[in-house]
Design an enzyme around this catalytic site. Structure first.
Site, PDB file in Angstrom:
ATOM      1  N   LYS A  56       0.840  -1.206   0.000  1.00 58.47           N
ATOM      2  CA  LYS A  56       0.000   0.000   0.000  1.00 58.47           C
ATOM      3  C   LYS A  56       0.871   1.251   0.000  1.00 58.47           C
ATOM      4  CE  LYS A  56      -3.846  -2.380   2.215  1.00 58.47           C
ATOM      5  NZ  LYS A  56      -4.639  -2.680   3.402  1.00 58.47           N
ATOM      6  N   GLN A 100      -4.496  -1.085   9.591  1.00 57.63           N
ATOM      7  CA  GLN A 100      -4.527  -2.428   9.010  1.00 57.63           C
ATOM      8  C   GLN A 100      -5.205  -3.416   9.958  1.00 57.63           C
ATOM      9  OE1 GLN A 100      -3.700  -3.179   5.930  1.00 57.63           O
ATOM     10  NE2 GLN A 100      -3.960  -5.392   6.099  1.00 57.63           N
ATOM     11  N   ASP A 123     -10.808   3.462   4.116  1.00 54.66           N
ATOM     12  CA  ASP A 123     -11.289   2.084   4.097  1.00 54.66           C
ATOM     13  C   ASP A 123     -12.808   2.013   3.955  1.00 54.66           C
ATOM     14  OD1 ASP A 123      -9.476  -0.065   4.223  1.00 54.66           O
ATOM     15  OD2 ASP A 123      -8.914   0.434   6.289  1.00 54.66           O
TER      16      ASP A 123
HETATM   17  N1  GUN Z   1      -7.091  -6.312   6.154  1.00 51.45           N
HETATM   18  C1  GUN Z   1      -7.559  -7.067   5.117  1.00 51.45           C
HETATM   19  N2  GUN Z   1      -8.236  -6.294   4.253  1.00 51.45           N
HETATM   20  C2  GUN Z   1      -8.191  -5.033   4.732  1.00 51.45           C
HETATM   21  C3  GUN Z   1      -8.701  -3.788   4.275  1.00 51.45           C
HETATM   22  O1  GUN Z   1      -9.355  -3.682   3.238  1.00 51.45           O
HETATM   23  N3  GUN Z   1      -8.424  -2.712   5.066  1.00 51.45           N
HETATM   24  C4  GUN Z   1      -7.735  -2.799   6.218  1.00 51.45           C
HETATM   25  N4  GUN Z   1      -7.543  -1.696   6.920  1.00 51.45           N
HETATM   26  N5  GUN Z   1      -7.265  -3.952   6.678  1.00 51.45           N
HETATM   27  C5  GUN Z   1      -7.480  -5.049   5.933  1.00 51.45           C
END
Ligand code: GUN
Length: 292
Positions: A56, A100, A123
């Protein structure tokens, strides 16, 4: 009659989105605006989460965004994490905040996700954004994975209005927002899940089938109507270490008209949509719309 199942290339689609976003960032900077900022927060040392967050951040930097990373030890308390989130909420250089998941079990995940300012919630997990998506209000920041699935369908030219869509999986991250997005495009939407009776028959109704259950190769030929478009959100590792989706890829060849592979389908789109959401948040916060 046998057909060839078209491979929906998520990697190429994600690259197109990232190129668009980079041009948009350059245009905003050329207008004298500050660069969009994305903050990532990673608690603990889960190796898979570390890889996701690294990708990311790398994607953000390649797009010209400012990436701020806050690694925290597993022992971080809910209060300490809330304090970090509040500091990021108050930081004007930060447009997007991503905490995350999963968080260590002792942390109150709901409290943390609620604390992220809705206008920085890239998100799309905050209840304000969930409500906006459900209500069809354009200001919603929408969860990245379903947004990426929708973009793939739109880019493929799949007709959604009036189509029957079946989403298998009812998670807050994928299944529910996916259903809301498809409904927003005037599809007739069914959400199926682990308790659904006659799952194969329900899935066979679908013109568009989205698999988001997290069980390796759970959906096969019996679940796919001839000519359906299949979007596979699953990323599962088999006993021999291979990455596979929720759909049995080989089994649906010649049945589906098009399908996303795993890997290389939905996965790459998720990061592209995170970057897009960060630009959306930046634009809203500075009062600019897309300039390119
Ligand atoms: N962990 C797995 N998928 C995601 C996501 O889309 N966002 C976040 N913040 N954590 C994740």
């Amino acid at each position: 009659m046998t057909r060839t199942t078209r491979v929906i290339d998520g990697k190429a689609a994600a690259q197109r989105v990232r190129d668009e976003l980079k041009r948009e960032v350059d245009a905003r900077v050329a207008r004298g605006l500050r660069r969009p900022g994305l903050a990532t927060v990673l608690v603990g040392d889960d190796p898979a989460s570390a890889v996701y967050v690294r990708n990311k951040r790398k994607g953000a930097e390649e797009c010209g965004l400012v990436s701020v990373h806050i690694p925290l030890p597993t022992s971080t308390t809910t209060d300490e994490l809330l304090a970090v989130v509040r500091r990021l909420n108050a930081d004007d250089a930060v447009d997007g905040i991503l905490v995350q998941l999963p968080l260590p079990r002792h942390i109150d995940e709901h409290a943390v996700l609620m604390a992220v300012a809705a206008d920085k919630d890239v998100d799309g997990f905050h209840p304000d954004n969930v409500a906006r998506l459900t209500m069809g209000v354009p200001e919603a920041l929408v969860p990245c994975t379903p947004l990426g699935c929708l973009r793939l369908l739109v880019d493929e030219g799949v007709a959604l209005s009036g189509a029957r869509a079946v989403v298998v999986g009812r998670s807050n991250i994928v299944g529910k927002p996916m259903a809301a997005l498809l409904l927003g495009k005037n599809a007739t939407v069914t959400i199926a899940h682990s308790r659904t009776r006659e799952l194969a028959a329900v899935c066979r109704e679908a013109d568009v089938l989205v698999a988001a259950v997290g069980r390796a190769m759970m959906l096969g030929r019996d679940h796919v109507k001839d000519g359906a478009v299949v979007i596979d959100v699953g990323i599962n590792r088999t006993a021999d270490g291979k990455l596979v989706g929720d759909v049995d890829w080989d089994a649906i060849q010649g049945v589906a008209s098009a399908a996303t592979p795993v890997p290389g389908g939905v996965g790459p789109m998720t990061i592209a949509m995170l970057l897009q959401n960060t630009l959306t948040a930046h634009g809203r916060r500075l009062g600019v719309t897309m300039t390119t």
